[in-house]
Design an enzyme around this catalytic site. Structure first.
Site, PDB file in Angstrom:
ATOM      1  N   LYS A 246      33.688  32.604  37.987  1.00 32.36           N
ATOM      2  CA  LYS A 246      33.279  33.449  39.116  1.00 32.36           C
ATOM      3  C   LYS A 246      32.849  34.809  38.590  1.00 32.36           C
ATOM      4  CE  LYS A 246      35.355  33.395  43.657  1.00 32.36           C
ATOM      5  NZ  LYS A 246      36.600  33.721  44.340  1.00 32.36           N
TER       6      LYS A 246
HETATM    7  C1  E4P Z   1      36.776  33.100  47.624  1.00 30.45           C
HETATM    8  O1  E4P Z   1      36.071  32.711  46.743  1.00 30.45           O
HETATM    9  C2  E4P Z   1      36.925  34.526  47.991  1.00 30.45           C
HETATM   10  O2  E4P Z   1      37.420  35.261  46.923  1.00 30.45           O
HETATM   11  C3  E4P Z   1      37.826  34.625  49.206  1.00 30.45           C
HETATM   12  O3  E4P Z   1      37.390  33.678  50.161  1.00 30.45           O
HETATM   13  C4  E4P Z   1      37.888  36.012  49.790  1.00 30.45           C
HETATM   14  O4  E4P Z   1      38.610  35.957  50.979  1.00 30.45           O
HETATM   15  P1  E4P Z   1      39.174  37.257  51.724  1.00 30.45           P
HETATM   16  O5  E4P Z   1      38.025  38.027  52.260  1.00 30.45           O
HETATM   17  O6  E4P Z   1      40.040  36.704  52.805  1.00 30.45           O
HETATM   18  O7  E4P Z   1      39.957  38.024  50.691  1.00 30.45           O
END
Ligand code: E4P
Length: 215
Positions: free
Chosen positions: A83
């Protein structure tokens, strides 16, 4: 639509994997910090628990350190997807890493233009953050629709991964908007199984089944 779990909690992932409908997992530094565990070790445990793309986030902010970190993280396990947050450096790194065959999930995407650039750089997944956009007074689902339309129009192979999902309705709407994947917090995933009328129906059928001899 593929379903990923958005958590670093191993018990939740094992429970989700047992359902047989979970295709992958996304983590981020905040989710891992909540668990109080060593990152690599946890990612490997997740890879063991579930066979599918497992996103692990890089934190280096400069190009060469980011590329080195991404190569290291990608080497942890064949299912690891690296990521990388959206940025100029992130795009440059994505281009080089994708050319090496490393799978990238471009994270923290908040506009269709960011998604277009990420796809052109060769990302595998692009993660628009629906919930955080809605929290800021925008329309997260409209962003999903825009990105899907652009990718379709130009046959871009990147997959739209609806992230920052807050409730079961978000999952339905992401599916209707054409998202290829939704990454779902555990509570939301298990809520999706439930419906009060299902519980009531089971109760009635079990009660009525007492009225005849079982086969
Ligand atoms: C996933 O890849 C993201 O990091 C995650 O969905 C972020 O979610 P949040 O906005 O609830 O922290």
């Amino acid at each position: 639509m593929r379903i990923f779990m958005d958590t670093a909690n191993i018990e939740e992932i094992r429970r989700g994997a047992a359902l047989g409908v979970v295709d992958g997992v996304t983590t981020n530094p905040s989710l891992v910090a909540k668990e109080g565990v060593e990152y690599r070790q946890r990612v490997l445990e997740i890879c063991e628990a579930l066979d599918g793309p497992i996103s692990a986030e890089c934190i280096s902010m400069e190009l060469e350190p980011l590329i080195e970190e991404a190569r290291r993280v990608a080497a942890w396990h064949p299912n690891v997807v690296v990521k990388i947050p959206m940025s100029e450096v992130g795009l440059q790194a994505t281009k080089r890493l994708a050319d090496e065959g490393i799978k990238i999930n471009t994270t923290l995407v908040f506009s269709a233009n960011q998604a277009l650039l990420a796809a052109k750089a060769g990302t595998t997944f692009v993660s628009p953050f629906i919930g955080r956009l809605n929290d800021a007074g925008h329309d997260g689902m409209e962003l999903i629709r825009e990105i899907v339309a652009i990718y379709d129009a130009f046959n871009l192979p990147a997959q739209v991964l609806a992230a920052s999902i807050r409730n079961p309705r978000d999952v339905t709407e992401a599916a209707l908007a054409g998202a290829h994947v939704a990454t779902i917090p555990s509570t939301v995933l298990f809520q999706m199984v439930q419906h009060p009328l299902t519980d009531r129906g089971i109760e009635i059928f079990l009660r009525d089944a007492q009225k005849y001899s079982p086969v």
